[in-house]
Write a protein that holds these residues in place. Sequence first.
Motif, PDB file in Angstrom:
ATOM      1  N   VAL A 101       0.854  -1.179   0.000  1.00 39.72           N
ATOM      2  CA  VAL A 101       0.000   0.000   0.000  1.00 39.72           C
ATOM      3  C   VAL A 101       0.893   1.232   0.000  1.00 39.72           C
ATOM      4  O   VAL A 101       1.591   1.510   0.978  1.00 39.72           O
ATOM      5  N   GLY A 102       0.873   1.938  -1.115  1.00 37.25           N
ATOM      6  CA  GLY A 102       1.648   3.164  -1.225  1.00 37.25           C
ATOM      7  C   GLY A 102       0.775   4.387  -0.984  1.00 37.25           C
ATOM      8  O   GLY A 102      -0.424   4.285  -0.687  1.00 37.25           O
ATOM      9  N   ALA A 103       1.370   5.566  -1.140  1.00 37.22           N
ATOM     10  CA  ALA A 103       0.618   6.799  -0.927  1.00 37.22           C
ATOM     11  C   ALA A 103      -0.454   6.983  -1.993  1.00 37.22           C
ATOM     12  O   ALA A 103      -1.537   7.515  -1.728  1.00 37.22           O
ATOM     13  N   ALA A 104      -0.183   6.526  -3.221  1.00 38.38           N
ATOM     14  CA  ALA A 104      -1.126   6.598  -4.331  1.00 38.38           C
ATOM     15  C   ALA A 104      -0.815   5.445  -5.271  1.00 38.38           C
ATOM     16  O   ALA A 104       0.285   4.881  -5.226  1.00 38.38           O
ATOM     17  N   THR A 105      -1.766   5.111  -6.135  1.00 42.18           N
ATOM     18  CA  THR A 105      -1.613   3.902  -6.945  1.00 42.18           C
ATOM     19  C   THR A 105      -0.411   3.969  -7.874  1.00 42.18           C
ATOM     20  O   THR A 105       0.392   3.027  -7.958  1.00 42.18           O
ATOM     21  N   ALA A 106      -0.238   5.063  -8.603  1.00 44.57           N
ATOM     22  CA  ALA A 106       0.870   5.149  -9.553  1.00 44.57           C
ATOM     23  C   ALA A 106       2.218   5.050  -8.855  1.00 44.57           C
ATOM     24  O   ALA A 106       3.111   4.298  -9.276  1.00 44.57           O
TER      25      ALA A 106
ATOM     26  N   ASP B 195       4.077  -3.946 -17.268  1.00 46.11           N
ATOM     27  CA  ASP B 195       2.692  -4.032 -17.730  1.00 46.11           C
ATOM     28  C   ASP B 195       1.982  -5.237 -17.122  1.00 46.11           C
ATOM     29  O   ASP B 195       0.802  -5.152 -16.762  1.00 46.11           O
ATOM     30  N   GLN B 196       2.693  -6.369 -17.019  1.00 47.56           N
ATOM     31  CA  GLN B 196       2.089  -7.550 -16.403  1.00 47.56           C
ATOM     32  C   GLN B 196       1.755  -7.298 -14.935  1.00 47.56           C
ATOM     33  O   GLN B 196       0.693  -7.691 -14.457  1.00 47.56           O
ATOM     34  N   MET B 197       2.672  -6.646 -14.228  1.00 50.61           N
ATOM     35  CA  MET B 197       2.393  -6.343 -12.838  1.00 50.61           C
ATOM     36  C   MET B 197       1.212  -5.388 -12.715  1.00 50.61           C
ATOM     37  O   MET B 197       0.348  -5.554 -11.839  1.00 50.61           O
ATOM     38  N   ASN B 198       1.158  -4.404 -13.603  1.00 49.09           N
ATOM     39  CA  ASN B 198       0.031  -3.474 -13.582  1.00 49.09           C
ATOM     40  C   ASN B 198      -1.296  -4.207 -13.792  1.00 49.09           C
ATOM     41  O   ASN B 198      -2.289  -3.941 -13.101  1.00 49.09           O
ATOM     42  N   ASP B 199      -1.307  -5.152 -14.759  1.00 51.56           N
ATOM     43  CA  ASP B 199      -2.533  -5.908 -15.027  1.00 51.56           C
ATOM     44  C   ASP B 199      -2.950  -6.723 -13.804  1.00 51.56           C
ATOM     45  O   ASP B 199      -4.140  -6.774 -13.458  1.00 51.56           O
ATOM     46  N   LEU B 200      -1.985  -7.372 -13.164  1.00 51.33           N
ATOM     47  CA  LEU B 200      -2.289  -8.166 -11.985  1.00 51.33           C
ATOM     48  C   LEU B 200      -2.754  -7.304 -10.810  1.00 51.33           C
ATOM     49  O   LEU B 200      -3.442  -7.787  -9.909  1.00 51.33           O
ATOM     50  N   SER B 201      -2.377  -6.019 -10.836  1.00 49.77           N
ATOM     51  CA  SER B 201      -2.749  -5.114  -9.756  1.00 49.77           C
ATOM     52  C   SER B 201      -4.116  -4.475  -9.954  1.00 49.77           C
ATOM     53  O   SER B 201      -4.633  -3.837  -9.039  1.00 49.77           O
ATOM     54  N   GLU B 202      -4.687  -4.639 -11.143  1.00 50.85           N
ATOM     55  CA  GLU B 202      -6.020  -4.087 -11.380  1.00 50.85           C
ATOM     56  C   GLU B 202      -7.074  -4.923 -10.653  1.00 50.85           C
ATOM     57  O   GLU B 202      -6.816  -6.054 -10.239  1.00 50.85           O
ATOM     58  N   ARG B 203      -8.261  -4.381 -10.525  1.00 49.62           N
ATOM     59  CA  ARG B 203      -9.336  -5.115  -9.870  1.00 49.62           C
ATOM     60  C   ARG B 203      -9.625  -6.396 -10.648  1.00 49.62           C
ATOM     61  O   ARG B 203      -9.803  -6.374 -11.859  1.00 49.62           O
TER      62      ARG B 203
ATOM     63  N   ALA C  74      -4.495 -10.723  -9.064  1.00 48.04           N
ATOM     64  CA  ALA C  74      -4.067 -11.327  -7.797  1.00 48.04           C
ATOM     65  C   ALA C  74      -3.240 -10.397  -6.913  1.00 48.04           C
ATOM     66  O   ALA C  74      -3.090 -10.678  -5.721  1.00 48.04           O
ATOM     67  N   LEU C  75      -2.689  -9.311  -7.463  1.00 46.66           N
ATOM     68  CA  LEU C  75      -1.830  -8.434  -6.668  1.00 46.66           C
ATOM     69  C   LEU C  75      -2.626  -7.311  -6.022  1.00 46.66           C
ATOM     70  O   LEU C  75      -3.485  -6.696  -6.659  1.00 46.66           O
ATOM     71  N   LEU C  76      -2.300  -7.045  -4.759  1.00 48.27           N
ATOM     72  CA  LEU C  76      -2.878  -5.885  -4.084  1.00 48.27           C
ATOM     73  C   LEU C  76      -1.774  -4.853  -3.918  1.00 48.27           C
ATOM     74  O   LEU C  76      -1.184  -4.701  -2.850  1.00 48.27           O
ATOM     75  N   ILE C  77      -1.473  -4.171  -5.002  1.00 46.35           N
ATOM     76  CA  ILE C  77      -0.445  -3.136  -5.036  1.00 46.35           C
ATOM     77  C   ILE C  77      -1.106  -1.866  -5.550  1.00 46.35           C
ATOM     78  O   ILE C  77      -1.598  -1.817  -6.676  1.00 46.35           O
TER      79      ILE C  77
END
Length: 342
Positions: free
Chosen positions: A239-244, A273-281, A284-287
């Motif tokens: 969990v960062g300060a903002a998503t980007a 890009d793969q990490m970004n896709d996995l982080s979308e709703r 599997a990633l909660l980043i």
Amino acid sequence: MELGVFSLTDIHAAVEGGTRPTPGQRMDDVVAYGILADRLGLDLFGIGEHHSHDFAVSSPVVALAAVARATERVRLVSTATVLTTLDPVRVYQDHATLDLLSHGRAEIVAGRSAFAEPFALFGVDPDRLDEIYAEKLDLLLQCRDHERVTWSGSSRPALLDQEISPRAYADRLPVWVGVGGTPTSALRAGDLGLPMMLGFIGGTLDNARRLVETYRFAGEQAGHDPATLEVGLAAHLYVGAATASARDDAYPYYRRYVSSPTSRSSGWVVSRDQMNDLSERGGALLIGGPEQVAAKLLDLADQLGIDRFLGQVDFGGMPRGMVESSVERFAGEVAPVLRAAG
């Protein structure tokens, strides 16, 4: 929903270079995260088990005992105990001891291990894993449920009216079944009416939903009350300060973590890009930032009906300050949203 964090205690040098931390230094950090989770009011803290130089902890119950004596309320979870390679009597005794030390806060997540490293070390035939796991889980539950046990099987000498001590602090020690991606494990957990801890480390929400549905169907077919069929979910969390900025900050460590060779695989290279896709709703990633992570967890609660969430918060050599800031945002900004939603 119960909320917590955990560590698998992987050891890496800093991404920008530098000295690789010692196992002792990693243990110091991990214990500090448990103390922080307690101070911030999280419900759960977990430590995983591995048996190679790439990880600091081979005995989670020992490390959790250190956390127990420095905390007051956080529940202490093995994530996961590799039951296939251990004596179930000793597993119960160790966790009952932890339960006494912590005044009733110990829990076992009993897994088979997705890593090959422990099988040769402890002389376990990989071709018999499912049979051995089922047998050892049965004995662990016998030890949990009865002060004296009579039991026989192929994985250890028989027991004839043997006393199992010490006993847990109060009532029954919670035992969860750790499930990776196999329907067999989900069916077993449901058939036994045990809570299921699902590792959501890849794939899609649809894959996770199928496993949860398999678990609940098996449980109801076996006659268990649907209300007692609890589901937990474990996933990578930052969990960062903002998503980007969270994705910018986390990517080097996540890439390092998944690309590092282990006894499970040779690793794989993940693109940004793969990490970004996995982080979308749905991934599997909660980043992300607090709002996005909260929204994803609300989706999981709604679509899977999960009862608890555990986030793996330190991976790939992530610095301690970065981990602690993530845990603080999770506890201070994400958790209140989830608790307000019920």
